[in-house]
Design an enzyme around this catalytic site. Structure first.
Site, PDB file in Angstrom:
ATOM      1  N   GLU A  67      -0.892  40.588  98.823  1.00 58.21           N
ATOM      2  CA  GLU A  67      -2.541  40.512  98.810  1.00 58.21           C
ATOM      3  C   GLU A  67      -3.237  40.983 100.153  1.00 58.21           C
ATOM      4  OE1 GLU A  67      -3.091  36.370  98.654  1.00 58.21           O
ATOM      5  OE2 GLU A  67      -5.290  36.541  98.379  1.00 58.21           O
ATOM      6  N   LYS A  82      -9.607  38.480  91.807  1.00 54.68           N
ATOM      7  CA  LYS A  82      -8.778  37.091  91.986  1.00 54.68           C
ATOM      8  C   LYS A  82      -9.917  35.984  91.232  1.00 54.68           C
ATOM      9  CE  LYS A  82      -6.050  34.222  95.246  1.00 54.68           C
ATOM     10  NZ  LYS A  82      -5.785  33.985  96.614  1.00 54.68           N
ATOM     11  N   CYS A 130      -1.791  35.776  94.109  1.00 52.47           N
ATOM     12  CA  CYS A 130      -1.278  34.497  94.948  1.00 52.47           C
ATOM     13  C   CYS A 130      -1.722  33.185  94.135  1.00 52.47           C
ATOM     14  CB  CYS A 130      -2.013  34.478  96.339  1.00 52.47           C
ATOM     15  SG  CYS A 130      -0.937  33.585  97.630  1.00 52.47           S
TER      16      CYS A 130
HETATM   17  C1  ACM Z   1      -3.314  32.137  98.516  1.00 53.18           C
HETATM   18  O1  ACM Z   1      -3.903  32.271  97.297  1.00 53.18           O
HETATM   19  N1  ACM Z   1      -3.441  33.260  99.263  1.00 53.18           N
HETATM   20  C2  ACM Z   1      -2.753  31.122  99.113  1.00 53.18           C
END
Ligand code: ACM
Length: 260
Positions: free
Chosen positions: A38, A107, A140
Protein backbone atom coordinates in the site's frame (compact mmCIF):
# COMPACT_ATOMS: atom_id res chain seq x y z
CA UNK A 1 2.02 -19.13 -12.42
CA UNK A 2 4.68 -17.39 -10.39
CA UNK A 3 3.41 -14.94 -7.77
CA UNK A 4 5.83 -12.49 -6.14
CA UNK A 5 5.37 -10.53 -2.93
CA UNK A 6 7.59 -7.47 -2.74
CA UNK A 7 8.26 -6.18 0.78
CA UNK A 8 9.69 -2.66 0.71
CA UNK A 9 11.05 -0.13 3.20
CA UNK A 10 10.03 3.22 1.70
CA UNK A 11 11.40 6.57 2.80
CA UNK A 12 8.54 9.00 3.42
CA UNK A 13 8.03 11.43 0.56
CA UNK A 14 10.81 10.05 -1.66
CA UNK A 15 8.64 8.66 -4.42
CA UNK A 16 11.15 8.28 -7.22
CA UNK A 17 13.73 6.59 -4.93
CA UNK A 18 11.02 4.30 -3.50
CA UNK A 19 9.84 3.27 -6.96
CA UNK A 20 13.43 2.61 -7.99
CA UNK A 21 14.07 0.45 -4.90
CA UNK A 22 10.91 -1.57 -5.62
CA UNK A 23 11.90 -2.05 -9.27
CA UNK A 24 15.32 -3.29 -8.14
CA UNK A 25 13.68 -5.92 -5.93
CA UNK A 26 11.25 -6.87 -8.70
CA UNK A 27 14.06 -7.23 -11.23
CA UNK A 28 15.83 -9.72 -8.96
CA UNK A 29 13.17 -12.44 -9.49
CA UNK A 30 11.04 -13.70 -12.35
CA UNK A 31 7.31 -13.74 -11.74
CA UNK A 32 4.04 -13.37 -13.63
CA UNK A 33 2.44 -11.12 -11.01
CA UNK A 34 4.22 -8.86 -8.51
CA UNK A 35 2.31 -7.43 -5.55
CA UNK A 36 3.72 -4.29 -3.90
CA UNK A 37 2.67 -2.62 -0.62
CA UNK A 38 0.00 0.00 0.00
CA UNK A 39 1.22 3.58 -0.71
CA UNK A 40 4.57 2.04 -1.63
CA UNK A 41 5.83 5.12 -3.45
CA UNK A 42 4.99 7.89 -0.95
CA UNK A 43 5.09 6.30 2.48
CA UNK A 44 2.08 6.18 4.77
CA UNK A 45 2.05 8.52 7.74
CA UNK A 46 0.72 11.76 6.22
CA UNK A 47 0.38 14.74 8.53
CA UNK A 48 -2.88 15.75 6.84
CA UNK A 49 -4.84 15.73 3.62
CA UNK A 50 -2.86 18.60 2.17
CA UNK A 51 0.42 16.71 2.49
CA UNK A 52 -1.15 13.59 0.98
CA UNK A 53 -2.57 15.65 -1.89
CA UNK A 54 0.88 17.09 -2.61
CA UNK A 55 2.35 13.56 -2.79
CA UNK A 56 -0.56 12.03 -4.70
CA UNK A 57 -0.52 11.23 -8.42
CA UNK A 58 -3.19 10.85 -11.05
CA UNK A 59 -3.70 7.29 -12.26
CA UNK A 60 -1.32 7.87 -15.17
CA UNK A 61 1.33 9.67 -13.09
CA UNK A 62 5.06 8.92 -12.92
CA UNK A 63 4.68 5.82 -10.69
CA UNK A 64 2.26 4.27 -13.18
CA UNK A 65 4.59 5.12 -16.07
CA UNK A 66 7.57 3.39 -14.39
CA UNK A 67 5.65 0.24 -13.46
CA UNK A 68 3.82 0.05 -16.78
CA UNK A 69 7.18 0.20 -18.53
CA UNK A 70 8.43 -2.73 -16.42
CA UNK A 71 5.22 -4.65 -17.16
CA UNK A 72 5.47 -4.00 -20.89
CA UNK A 73 9.18 -4.70 -21.22
CA UNK A 74 9.05 -8.03 -19.37
CA UNK A 75 5.45 -9.09 -20.10
CA UNK A 76 4.45 -9.06 -16.41
CA UNK A 77 1.56 -7.94 -14.20
CA UNK A 78 1.99 -5.64 -11.19
CA UNK A 79 -0.34 -4.57 -8.37
CA UNK A 80 0.76 -1.54 -6.33
CA UNK A 81 -0.73 0.92 -3.86
CA UNK A 82 -0.56 4.70 -4.30
CA UNK A 83 -2.33 7.92 -3.29
CA UNK A 84 -4.61 8.61 -6.22
CA UNK A 85 -5.51 12.14 -7.20
CA UNK A 86 -8.95 11.68 -8.75
CA UNK A 87 -12.28 13.40 -8.19
CA UNK A 88 -11.24 12.99 -4.54
CA UNK A 89 -8.07 11.73 -2.89
CA UNK A 90 -8.12 7.92 -2.65
CA UNK A 91 -5.93 5.24 -1.09
CA UNK A 92 -5.83 3.17 -4.28
CA UNK A 93 -4.29 0.10 -5.86
CA UNK A 94 -3.71 -0.40 -9.55
CA UNK A 95 -3.22 -3.52 -11.66
CA UNK A 96 -1.00 -2.95 -14.68
CA UNK A 97 -0.01 -5.44 -17.36
CA UNK A 98 1.93 -5.64 -20.60
CA UNK A 99 -0.69 -3.49 -22.37
CA UNK A 100 -0.99 -0.87 -19.63
CA UNK A 101 -3.68 -0.30 -17.02
CA UNK A 102 -5.93 -3.29 -16.36
CA UNK A 103 -7.93 -1.77 -13.52
CA UNK A 104 -7.92 -0.04 -10.18
CA UNK A 105 -9.39 -0.37 -6.71
CA UNK A 106 -9.99 2.32 -4.10
CA UNK A 107 -9.70 1.28 -0.45
CA UNK A 108 -13.15 0.79 1.01
CA UNK A 109 -12.33 0.48 4.73
CA UNK A 110 -10.04 3.32 5.76
CA UNK A 111 -7.91 2.77 8.87
CA UNK A 112 -7.51 5.23 11.73
CA UNK A 113 -6.19 8.65 10.56
CA UNK A 114 -6.61 7.67 6.91
CA UNK A 115 -10.19 8.77 7.57
CA UNK A 116 -8.86 12.34 7.90
CA UNK A 117 -6.89 12.13 4.66
CA UNK A 118 -8.68 9.99 2.06
CA UNK A 119 -12.17 9.61 0.68
CA UNK A 120 -13.57 6.09 1.07
CA UNK A 121 -13.41 3.92 -2.05
CA UNK A 122 -16.27 4.21 -4.50
CA UNK A 123 -15.56 1.37 -6.94
CA UNK A 124 -16.67 -1.63 -4.89
CA UNK A 125 -14.45 -4.73 -5.22
CA UNK A 126 -13.83 -5.26 -8.95
CA UNK A 127 -12.27 -8.45 -10.32
CA UNK A 128 -10.05 -8.53 -13.41
CA UNK A 129 -9.70 -11.52 -15.70
CA UNK A 130 -6.10 -11.71 -16.93
CA UNK A 131 -3.99 -14.42 -18.60
CA UNK A 132 -2.32 -15.04 -15.22
CA UNK A 133 -5.56 -15.44 -13.26
CA UNK A 134 -8.67 -13.61 -12.08
CA UNK A 135 -7.27 -10.94 -9.78
CA UNK A 136 -9.13 -8.94 -7.16
CA UNK A 137 -7.63 -6.35 -4.84
CA UNK A 138 -8.16 -5.30 -1.27
CA UNK A 139 -5.94 -2.94 0.71
CA UNK A 140 -4.60 -3.55 4.22
CA UNK A 141 -7.38 -2.97 6.81
CA UNK A 142 -9.97 -4.31 4.34
CA UNK A 143 -8.88 -7.74 5.67
CA UNK A 144 -10.66 -6.94 8.95
CA UNK A 145 -14.02 -6.98 7.17
CA UNK A 146 -14.68 -10.55 5.97
CA UNK A 147 -17.13 -9.07 3.48
CA UNK A 148 -14.18 -7.76 1.41
CA UNK A 149 -12.65 -11.16 0.68
CA UNK A 150 -16.10 -12.79 0.48
CA UNK A 151 -17.28 -10.30 -2.12
CA UNK A 152 -14.14 -10.93 -4.15
CA UNK A 153 -14.64 -14.71 -3.86
CA UNK A 154 -18.30 -14.49 -4.88
CA UNK A 155 -17.19 -12.55 -7.96
CA UNK A 156 -14.83 -15.34 -9.01
CA UNK A 157 -11.48 -14.05 -7.76
CA UNK A 158 -8.69 -16.62 -7.81
CA UNK A 159 -5.95 -14.43 -6.32
CA UNK A 160 -6.54 -11.62 -3.83
CA UNK A 161 -3.71 -9.12 -4.27
CA UNK A 162 -3.41 -7.37 -0.91
CA UNK A 163 -1.13 -4.33 -0.73
CA UNK A 164 -0.70 -3.45 2.95
CA UNK A 165 0.98 -1.16 5.48
CA UNK A 166 0.12 -3.29 8.52
CA UNK A 167 0.79 -1.91 11.98
CA UNK A 168 -1.34 -4.31 14.07
CA UNK A 169 -0.07 -7.89 14.47
CA UNK A 170 -3.16 -9.91 13.55
CA UNK A 171 -3.44 -9.94 9.77
CA UNK A 172 -0.76 -12.44 8.72
CA UNK A 173 -2.36 -15.24 10.75
CA UNK A 174 -5.93 -14.05 10.10
CA UNK A 175 -5.41 -14.21 6.33
CA UNK A 176 -5.19 -17.99 6.70
CA UNK A 177 -8.85 -17.95 7.72
CA UNK A 178 -9.81 -15.54 4.93
CA UNK A 179 -8.27 -17.92 2.40
CA UNK A 180 -9.82 -21.03 3.97
CA UNK A 181 -13.31 -19.56 4.26
CA UNK A 182 -13.22 -18.39 0.64
CA UNK A 183 -10.91 -20.95 -0.96
CA UNK A 184 -8.77 -18.34 -2.68
CA UNK A 185 -5.10 -17.45 -2.86
CA UNK A 186 -4.04 -14.24 -1.14
CA UNK A 187 -0.79 -12.33 -1.54
CA UNK A 188 -0.20 -9.76 1.18
CA UNK A 189 2.65 -7.37 0.36
CA UNK A 190 3.44 -5.39 3.47
CA UNK A 191 6.22 -2.94 4.23
CA UNK A 192 8.78 -2.68 7.01
CA UNK A 193 10.31 0.31 8.76
CA UNK A 194 9.05 3.09 10.95
CA UNK A 195 7.48 6.51 10.38
CA UNK A 196 7.43 8.87 13.38
CA UNK A 197 5.67 11.99 12.15
CA UNK A 198 3.51 14.63 13.78
CA UNK A 199 3.41 12.78 17.11
CA UNK A 200 2.25 9.55 15.48
CA UNK A 201 4.89 6.82 15.64
CA UNK A 202 4.13 3.83 13.43
CA UNK A 203 6.13 0.64 13.00
CA UNK A 204 5.20 -1.60 10.09
CA UNK A 205 5.26 -5.32 10.75
CA UNK A 206 6.48 -6.91 7.50
CA UNK A 207 5.51 -10.61 7.41
CA UNK A 208 4.38 -10.38 3.78
CA UNK A 209 3.02 -13.73 2.69
CA UNK A 210 1.27 -15.90 0.13
CA UNK A 211 -1.52 -18.14 1.45
CA UNK A 212 -3.22 -20.95 -0.50
CA UNK A 213 -6.94 -21.83 -0.74
CA UNK A 214 -6.19 -24.63 1.74
CA UNK A 215 -4.88 -22.14 4.27
CA UNK A 216 -1.23 -23.08 3.79
CA UNK A 217 1.30 -20.27 4.23
CA UNK A 218 3.34 -20.88 1.09
CA UNK A 219 5.90 -18.23 1.95
CA UNK A 220 6.28 -15.56 4.62
CA UNK A 221 8.98 -12.87 4.76
CA UNK A 222 10.51 -11.49 7.95
CA UNK A 223 9.54 -8.49 10.06
CA UNK A 224 12.49 -6.16 9.56
CA UNK A 225 14.03 -6.31 6.10
CA UNK A 226 12.94 -5.47 2.59
CA UNK A 227 12.83 -8.50 0.32
CA UNK A 228 10.99 -10.43 -2.31
CA UNK A 229 9.69 -14.00 -2.47
CA UNK A 230 8.03 -16.04 -5.20
CA UNK A 231 5.46 -18.84 -4.90
CA UNK A 232 4.57 -21.15 -7.76
CA UNK A 233 0.78 -21.45 -7.66
CA UNK A 234 -2.08 -22.93 -9.68
CA UNK A 235 -4.81 -20.22 -9.66
CA UNK A 236 -7.48 -22.71 -10.84
CA UNK A 237 -7.33 -24.38 -7.39
CA UNK A 238 -9.42 -21.42 -6.24
CA UNK A 239 -12.27 -22.51 -8.53
CA UNK A 240 -12.90 -25.71 -6.59
CA UNK A 241 -15.10 -24.74 -3.65
CA UNK A 242 -15.94 -28.33 -2.64
CA UNK A 243 -14.88 -29.18 0.89
CA UNK A 244 -16.16 -32.77 0.81
CA UNK A 245 -18.91 -34.73 -0.97
CA UNK A 246 -21.60 -32.80 0.88
CA UNK A 247 -20.23 -29.28 1.35
CA UNK A 248 -19.65 -26.73 -1.36
CA UNK A 249 -18.32 -23.63 0.31
CA UNK A 250 -20.19 -20.91 -1.53
CA UNK A 251 -23.29 -22.87 -2.53
CA UNK A 252 -23.66 -23.87 1.12
CA UNK A 253 -24.17 -20.30 2.26
CA UNK A 254 -27.52 -19.86 4.04
CA UNK A 255 -28.33 -16.34 2.93
CA UNK A 256 -31.86 -16.84 4.26
CA UNK A 257 -30.39 -17.01 7.77
CA UNK A 258 -27.93 -14.14 7.61
CA UNK A 259 -28.66 -10.54 8.48
CA UNK A 260 -26.44 -8.43 6.26
C1 ACM B 1 -3.82 -0.08 7.25
O1 ACM B 1 -4.94 -0.27 6.78
N1 ACM B 1 -2.87 0.51 6.57
C2 ACM B 1 -3.51 -0.54 8.60
Amino acid sequence: MRLAIVQTSPVFGEASANVKAALNLMSSVEADLYVLPELFNTGYNFLDGREAEALSEPMDGPTFVSLAEFAREYGRYVVYGFAERGPNLYNSAALVGPSGLVGRYRKVHLFDRENLVFAPGDLGFPVFDTPVGRIGMMICFDWMYPESARTLALKGTQIIAHPANLVMPHCPDALVTRCLENRVFAATANRVGREDRGGHDLRFIGDSEVVSPRGEILVRLGDSDAGVAVSEIEPALSDDKRINDHNDLLRGRRTDCYEL
